[in-house]
Design an enzyme around this catalytic site. Structure first.
Site, PDB file in Angstrom:
ATOM      1  N   LYS A 188     -26.759  49.234-105.989  1.00 48.21           N
ATOM      2  CA  LYS A 188     -25.530  48.746-105.871  1.00 48.21           C
ATOM      3  C   LYS A 188     -25.812  47.177-106.232  1.00 48.21           C
ATOM      4  CE  LYS A 188     -21.410  48.523-103.500  1.00 48.21           C
ATOM      5  NZ  LYS A 188     -20.592  48.399-102.065  1.00 48.21           N
ATOM      6  N   GLU A 189     -26.568  46.407-105.405  1.00 46.51           N
ATOM      7  CA  GLU A 189     -26.511  45.209-105.555  1.00 46.51           C
ATOM      8  C   GLU A 189     -27.087  44.624-107.152  1.00 46.51           C
ATOM      9  OE1 GLU A 189     -29.382  44.880-102.026  1.00 46.51           O
ATOM     10  OE2 GLU A 189     -28.371  42.990-101.665  1.00 46.51           O
ATOM     11  N   PHE A 190     -27.903  45.505-107.650  1.00 44.95           N
ATOM     12  CA  PHE A 190     -28.075  45.372-109.119  1.00 44.95           C
ATOM     13  C   PHE A 190     -26.994  45.359-110.016  1.00 44.95           C
ATOM     14  CE2 PHE A 190     -31.264  45.246-112.390  1.00 44.95           C
ATOM     15  CZ  PHE A 190     -30.466  45.664-113.626  1.00 44.95           C
ATOM     16  N   ASP A 191     -26.494  46.583-109.635  1.00 44.01           N
ATOM     17  CA  ASP A 191     -25.033  46.862-110.462  1.00 44.01           C
ATOM     18  C   ASP A 191     -24.137  45.340-110.318  1.00 44.01           C
ATOM     19  OD1 ASP A 191     -24.966  50.264-110.064  1.00 44.01           O
ATOM     20  OD2 ASP A 191     -26.132  49.047-111.260  1.00 44.01           O
TER      21      ASP A 191
ATOM     22  N   SER B 169     -27.260  54.833-121.189  1.00 45.91           N
ATOM     23  CA  SER B 169     -26.966  55.158-119.782  1.00 45.91           C
ATOM     24  C   SER B 169     -25.376  55.104-119.448  1.00 45.91           C
ATOM     25  CB  SER B 169     -27.320  53.874-118.893  1.00 45.91           C
ATOM     26  OG  SER B 169     -26.586  52.773-119.283  1.00 45.91           O
TER      27      SER B 169
ATOM     28  N   GLU C  72     -20.241  66.846-112.356  1.00 44.54           N
ATOM     29  CA  GLU C  72     -21.560  67.360-112.149  1.00 44.54           C
ATOM     30  C   GLU C  72     -22.222  66.342-111.120  1.00 44.54           C
ATOM     31  OE1 GLU C  72     -23.770  66.467-115.921  1.00 44.54           O
ATOM     32  OE2 GLU C  72     -22.155  67.943-117.055  1.00 44.54           O
TER      33      GLU C  72
ATOM     34  N   LYS D 112     -24.939  63.698-109.995  1.00 45.82           N
ATOM     35  CA  LYS D 112     -26.025  62.734-110.617  1.00 45.82           C
ATOM     36  C   LYS D 112     -27.301  62.704-109.976  1.00 45.82           C
ATOM     37  CE  LYS D 112     -25.925  58.054-112.275  1.00 45.82           C
ATOM     38  NZ  LYS D 112     -27.303  57.812-111.766  1.00 45.82           N
TER      39      LYS D 112
ATOM     40  N   ASP E 252     -31.136  61.792-108.792  1.00 51.95           N
ATOM     41  CA  ASP E 252     -31.601  60.495-108.626  1.00 51.95           C
ATOM     42  C   ASP E 252     -33.165  60.699-109.006  1.00 51.95           C
ATOM     43  OD1 ASP E 252     -31.866  58.239-108.392  1.00 51.95           O
ATOM     44  OD2 ASP E 252     -31.666  58.223-106.068  1.00 51.95           O
TER      45      ASP E 252
ATOM     46  N   GLU F 115     -32.971  65.572-115.836  1.00 50.89           N
ATOM     47  CA  GLU F 115     -33.470  64.796-115.010  1.00 50.89           C
ATOM     48  C   GLU F 115     -34.808  65.373-114.181  1.00 50.89           C
ATOM     49  OE1 GLU F 115     -31.946  61.783-114.973  1.00 50.89           O
ATOM     50  OE2 GLU F 115     -32.291  60.658-113.080  1.00 50.89           O
TER      51      GLU F 115
ATOM     52  N   TYR G 263     -28.869  68.452-118.286  1.00 50.34           N
ATOM     53  CA  TYR G 263     -27.429  68.496-118.185  1.00 50.34           C
ATOM     54  C   TYR G 263     -26.734  68.020-119.375  1.00 50.34           C
ATOM     55  CZ  TYR G 263     -29.362  63.518-116.857  1.00 50.34           C
ATOM     56  OH  TYR G 263     -30.100  62.712-117.192  1.00 50.34           O
TER      57      TYR G 263
ATOM     58  N   LYS H 141     -21.051  56.527-108.227  1.00 49.90           N
ATOM     59  CA  LYS H 141     -22.143  56.511-107.255  1.00 49.90           C
ATOM     60  C   LYS H 141     -21.626  56.427-105.831  1.00 49.90           C
ATOM     61  CE  LYS H 141     -25.356  53.969-109.941  1.00 49.90           C
ATOM     62  NZ  LYS H 141     -26.546  53.499-109.436  1.00 49.90           N
TER      63      LYS H 141
ATOM     64  N   CYS I  53     -53.104  33.928 -87.460  1.00 47.44           N
ATOM     65  CA  CYS I  53     -53.239  35.495 -87.269  1.00 47.44           C
ATOM     66  C   CYS I  53     -52.848  35.684 -86.004  1.00 47.44           C
ATOM     67  CB  CYS I  53     -54.519  35.963 -87.726  1.00 47.44           C
ATOM     68  SG  CYS I  53     -54.712  37.854 -87.229  1.00 47.44           S
TER      69      CYS I  53
ATOM     70  N   CYS J 259     -56.157  37.169 -84.401  1.00 51.12           N
ATOM     71  CA  CYS J 259     -57.674  36.774 -84.073  1.00 51.12           C
ATOM     72  C   CYS J 259     -57.110  35.312 -84.249  1.00 51.12           C
ATOM     73  CB  CYS J 259     -58.590  37.116 -85.288  1.00 51.12           C
ATOM     74  SG  CYS J 259     -58.220  36.293 -86.921  1.00 51.12           S
TER      75      CYS J 259
ATOM     76  N   CYS K 198     -54.850  36.926 -93.540  1.00 49.79           N
ATOM     77  CA  CYS K 198     -55.903  36.443 -92.548  1.00 49.79           C
ATOM     78  C   CYS K 198     -57.055  36.566 -93.285  1.00 49.79           C
ATOM     79  CB  CYS K 198     -55.907  37.258 -91.335  1.00 49.79           C
ATOM     80  SG  CYS K 198     -57.356  36.990 -90.272  1.00 49.79           S
TER      81      CYS K 198
ATOM     82  N   CYS L 233     -61.671  40.053 -87.806  1.00 45.89           N
ATOM     83  CA  CYS L 233     -60.432  40.284 -87.243  1.00 45.89           C
ATOM     84  C   CYS L 233     -59.985  41.924 -86.946  1.00 45.89           C
ATOM     85  CB  CYS L 233     -59.412  39.780 -88.223  1.00 45.89           C
ATOM     86  SG  CYS L 233     -57.480  39.991 -87.870  1.00 45.89           S
TER      87      CYS L 233
HETATM   88  S1  IVH Z   1     -25.611  62.168-118.524  1.00 44.02           S
HETATM   89  C1  IVH Z   1     -24.763  59.802-122.372  1.00 44.02           C
HETATM   90  N1  IVH Z   1     -25.652  63.699-116.375  1.00 44.02           N
HETATM   91  O1  IVH Z   1     -27.804  59.086-114.801  1.00 44.02           O
HETATM   92  C2  IVH Z   1     -24.631  60.379-121.104  1.00 44.02           C
HETATM   93  N2  IVH Z   1     -27.044  61.798-116.616  1.00 44.02           N
HETATM   94  O2  IVH Z   1     -26.945  56.182-115.348  1.00 44.02           O
HETATM   95  C3  IVH Z   1     -26.312  60.718-120.631  1.00 44.02           C
HETATM   96  N3  IVH Z   1     -28.056  61.311-114.518  1.00 44.02           N
HETATM   97  O3  IVH Z   1     -29.953  57.997-117.684  1.00 44.02           O
HETATM   98  C4  IVH Z   1     -26.435  60.779-119.292  1.00 44.02           C
HETATM   99  N4  IVH Z   1     -27.465  63.232-113.470  1.00 44.02           N
HETATM  100  O4  IVH Z   1     -31.008  59.794-116.129  1.00 44.02           O
HETATM  101  C5  IVH Z   1     -25.964  62.624-117.093  1.00 44.02           C
HETATM  102  N5  IVH Z   1     -25.599  65.095-114.454  1.00 44.02           N
HETATM  103  C6  IVH Z   1     -25.863  64.079-115.165  1.00 44.02           C
HETATM  104  C7  IVH Z   1     -26.750  63.080-114.740  1.00 44.02           C
HETATM  105  C8  IVH Z   1     -27.337  61.951-115.160  1.00 44.02           C
HETATM  106  C9  IVH Z   1     -28.373  62.087-113.387  1.00 44.02           C
HETATM  107  C10 IVH Z   1     -29.103  59.977-114.919  1.00 44.02           C
HETATM  108  C11 IVH Z   1     -29.388  59.859-116.375  1.00 44.02           C
HETATM  109  C12 IVH Z   1     -28.811  58.858-116.935  1.00 44.02           C
HETATM  110  C13 IVH Z   1     -28.330  58.112-115.864  1.00 44.02           C
HETATM  111  C14 IVH Z   1     -27.103  57.196-116.265  1.00 44.02           C
END
Ligand code: IVH
Length: 670
Positions: free
Chosen positions: A33-36, A81, A112, A114, A116, A172, A224, A311, A405, A408, A423, A429
């Site tokens: 989340k922080e990255f996003d 992505s 669907e 997602k 991980d 995945e 998927y 997410k 340390c 020690c 150390c 130690c």
């Molecule tokens: S569809 C163009 N469906 O999430 C669309 N991706 O942040 C292609 N992921 O790179 C992805 N579950 O590694 C899709 N049900 C799902 C998914 C899924 C996990 C991953 C996938 C993708 C990343 C996108």
């Protein structure tokens, strides 16, 4: 204006570093989340200030996981992505936007899970798996076919009917929770670093050079996305159901929905039920069902406009910091640990969380008595992600890293070019000494049963064991009266010590705790040097001539054996009868069931072994050697000058060609 440029550059630098931590090292330091959030911030700045655009900006890439050591190929269709959000409202807006973009047509949405894990692209021709490729940087990826072949849920030969002659399917690769916990348990006992979450474990495993080890780790795959020129249906859902009938693991959770209310209910439901799944999911994905509508909506530079990821919030708690303790590891590295007021997080009580190193303490800017945010997303290991500045006492001081340390009293030093503070009192130690004993007896080293962390510390404190060599002088009488041990466990330990004398050379080398010599390096050394005396006599030039051994490892080995007490330990181990030389198995060839169920044709001339040896190896590892290529052939082991007729036949039948090196990598390494 200058400050905007500065801001953009700082963000790019930070994102590049986090990308590297995540994709290359498999060690993210911040949450997704922080990255996003950082990425969104940068996207906005770049949008408002196009004059500072840079084709290499992190906003223009999907992140890379390319690894050296694998062949790379271009994706026929880039692996993009997904745009993502943490808010239900934004999912609703996505549905509205899709309808708007399609002149108010009726739009069906597929919901669907997602998963991980790490994404994979599988290519099938004539119903057979011909290639598996990682996402890489989205444009080109690593060919990991040999590793993917070990994943049992991925069909190598399709069943049913109606599959296109040539198509790609994406999904995945995941490591189920059960396997993840088993693997981490094993690593803990072996004194190896733990994987932070199943995603890192899955991607780390997929990139291993040894498919036999991959096979052991229980990866799984959910598919998927079906791509190709001749798909059976005009919508995503029906295509995926067809794919299930061809033998793919297509998730049952997939639903077609007509209204926003159904979409919201789907989110509510899975936010709760995800806890019961056998694998980690980090959110949900919503896709426009009709392929025609998908085509109309199209793509942005990075992601499709016809799909969005929702997410889940990582579970987070706020709790006061009691104090920071500093722990000394086997290699002398000092790890700062946040000791917290106990707090309930995703079903477990969290009291401690690693702060990793001084840089992280500084970047989080932790002060004494701060209230800290602790997160546990898909992650087993709790992580400190921030400070509640509102709760900070005005006079509180920043947490300082210790200078000496805690065990020690030696003055600590920072390793040049690294974040680690260590150390330097390696041989005096106590936690380092005890750590080396624990390491020596670990399961992947000498595998001596019955000596856990506490027993190792007790043996040291009682003056019984100061070095691994002391273990071989222990008698049942020395142990049976110790706290927590009895006659039985004492006998078990002594039997384990005795049995360890027969451990193979590579384990003995690994067990010695030579800095930077892990399991893989130890195997290499055992194979090339063939004995510990030979290893001890090698100079930097001889060592760096060995594959995978660089100057840092070579220097570490030379330093280690330059220390008198280490040479003494080795001499005592040798006297005790511990293996000092490479033992050949009866045939000298590795044995396993790595090739079980595989029919393999050998063709061409080879560099490392004779044809007869390869034939024997196939059999010793559970495979079958066949004379000619047919539909039943799993792959051709091809050397130089493979006959053109065979090559053509293999290509026609879509049988994979495996090179000599790839084949050797499939077998357990001797
Ligand atoms: S569809 C163009 N469906 O999430 C669309 N991706 O942040 C292609 N992921 O790179 C992805 N579950 O590694 C899709 N049900 C799902 C998914 C899924 C996990 C991953 C996938 C993708 C990343 C996108």
């Amino acid at each position: 204006m200058d400050s905007v440029k500065q801001q953009i550059e700082t963000l790019r630098e930070a994102l590049n570093r986090h990308n590297y931590n995540y994709y290359v090292l498999n060690q993210p330091e911040i949450s997704d989340k922080e990255f996003d959030m950082l990425l969104k911030e940068l996207e906005k700045l770049e949008r408002d200030h196009p004059e500072f655009d840079d084709p290499l900006s992190p906003t223009h890439r999907v992140g890379s996981d390319l690894t050296k050591g694998f062949v790379q190929v271009l994706h026929e269709r880039p692996m993009l992505s997904l745009g993502n959000t943490y808010s239900v409202e934004e999912v609703d807006e996505f549905v509205d936007r899709a309808r708007g973009g399609l002149d108010g047509e009726k739009v069906q949405i597929v919901g669907e899970l997602k998963f991980d894990g790490t994404s994979i692209s599988l290519l099938y021709e004539d119903g057979r798996l011909v290639q598996a490729v990682t996402r890489g940087d989205g444009v080109r990826g690593d060919v990991v076919t040999a590793n993917v072949l070990t994943i049992r849920s991925i069909p190598t030969q399709l069943i049913g009917e109606g599959w296109p002659r040539r198509f790609e399917i994406r999904g995945e690769i995941v490591m189920p929770w059960k396997e993840f916990e088993r693997l981490n348990d094993e690593r803990k006992r072996a004194g190896e670093p733990l994987f932070a979450n199943p995603r890192n474990a899955a991607s780390g495993t997929l990139k291993m050079q040894n498919p036999a080890e991959v096979a052991r780790r229980g990866l799984d795959a959910y598919l998927y996305y079906l791509l190709g020129d001749e798909l059976p249906f005009d919508n995503h859902y029906d295509n995926m159901q067809a794919a299930r009938s061809w033998g793919f693991k297509v998730p049952e959770a997939m639903r077609v929905m007509d209204t926003i209310e159904e979409v919201d209910a789907f989110i509510q439901r899975w936010d709760v039920e995800r806890r019961e799944l056998p694998v980690a999911i980090d959110g949900l994905v919503f896709k426009v069902n009709s392929l025609r509508q998908q085509l109309n909506l199209g793509y942005t530079a990075k992601s499709p406009r016809w799909a969005i990821a929702y997410k889940f919030q990582a579970e987070r708690a706020l709790t006061p910091l009691r104090f920071v303790s500093f722990e000394v590891g086997r290699t002398g590295v000092i790890t700062p640990v946040a000791n917290l007021e106990p707090v309930l997080l995703s079903g477990t009580i969290v009291k401690r969380a690693s702060l990793h190193n001084d840089d992280i303490i500084r970047s989080l800017d932790i002060h004494e008595g701060d209230h800290l945010y602790v997160e546990k997303g898909g992650e087993i290991i709790p992580k400190i992600t921030g400070v509640d500045l509102g709760a900070r006492q005005p006079d509180s001081r920043p947490v300082e890293f210790i200078k000496v340390c805690p065990a020690c009293g030696s003055e600590l030093v920072r390793v040049p070019g690294e974040a680690a503070i260590v150390c330097p009192n390696t041989y005096g130690c106590p936690p380092q000494i005890i750590g080396r004993i624990e390491h020596y007896v670990g399961r992947r080293m000498m595998d001596i049963d019955g000596i856990g962390d506490e027993t190792a510390a007790m043996l040291y404190e009682r003056g019984l064991v100061k070095t691994p060599a002391d273990l071989y002088r222990l008698r049942v009488e020395d142990l049976m009266h110790l706290e927590g041990l009895g006659q039985k466990s004492a006998e078990r330990i002594i039997a384990g010590v005795e049995a360890s004398k027969r451990a193979p050379l590579e384990r003995v080398i690994f067990a010695l705790s030579i800095p930077y010599v892990g399991e893989t390096v130890a195997k290499r050394l055992a194979k090339s040097c063939r004995s510990i005396p030979a290893l001890m006599s090698m100079d930097a030039e001889a060592l760096t001539a060995i594959d995978d051994i660089g100057p840092r490892i070579a220097a570490s080995i030379i330093d280690f054996f330059g220390v008198e007490s280490n040479r003494e330990i080795v001499a005592q181990l040798a006297d005790a009868g511990v293996t000092m030389e490479l033992e050949e198995s009866a045939s000298g060839l590795p044995e396993s069931n790595a090739l079980e169920g595989k029919t393999i044709v050998i063709s061409g001339t080879f560099l490392h072994h004779s044809r007869d040896e390869y034939k024997e190896m196939i059999e010793l590892n559970g495979g079958k050697n066949a004379g000619s290529i047919s539909k039943k052939t799993s792959f051709v082991l091809a050397g130089d000058n493979m006959g053109p007729a065979k090559l053509e036949k293999a290509q026609k039948l879509g049988v994979a060609i495996v090179t000599e090196d790839e084949f050797l990598a499939m077998l357990p390494q001797v």
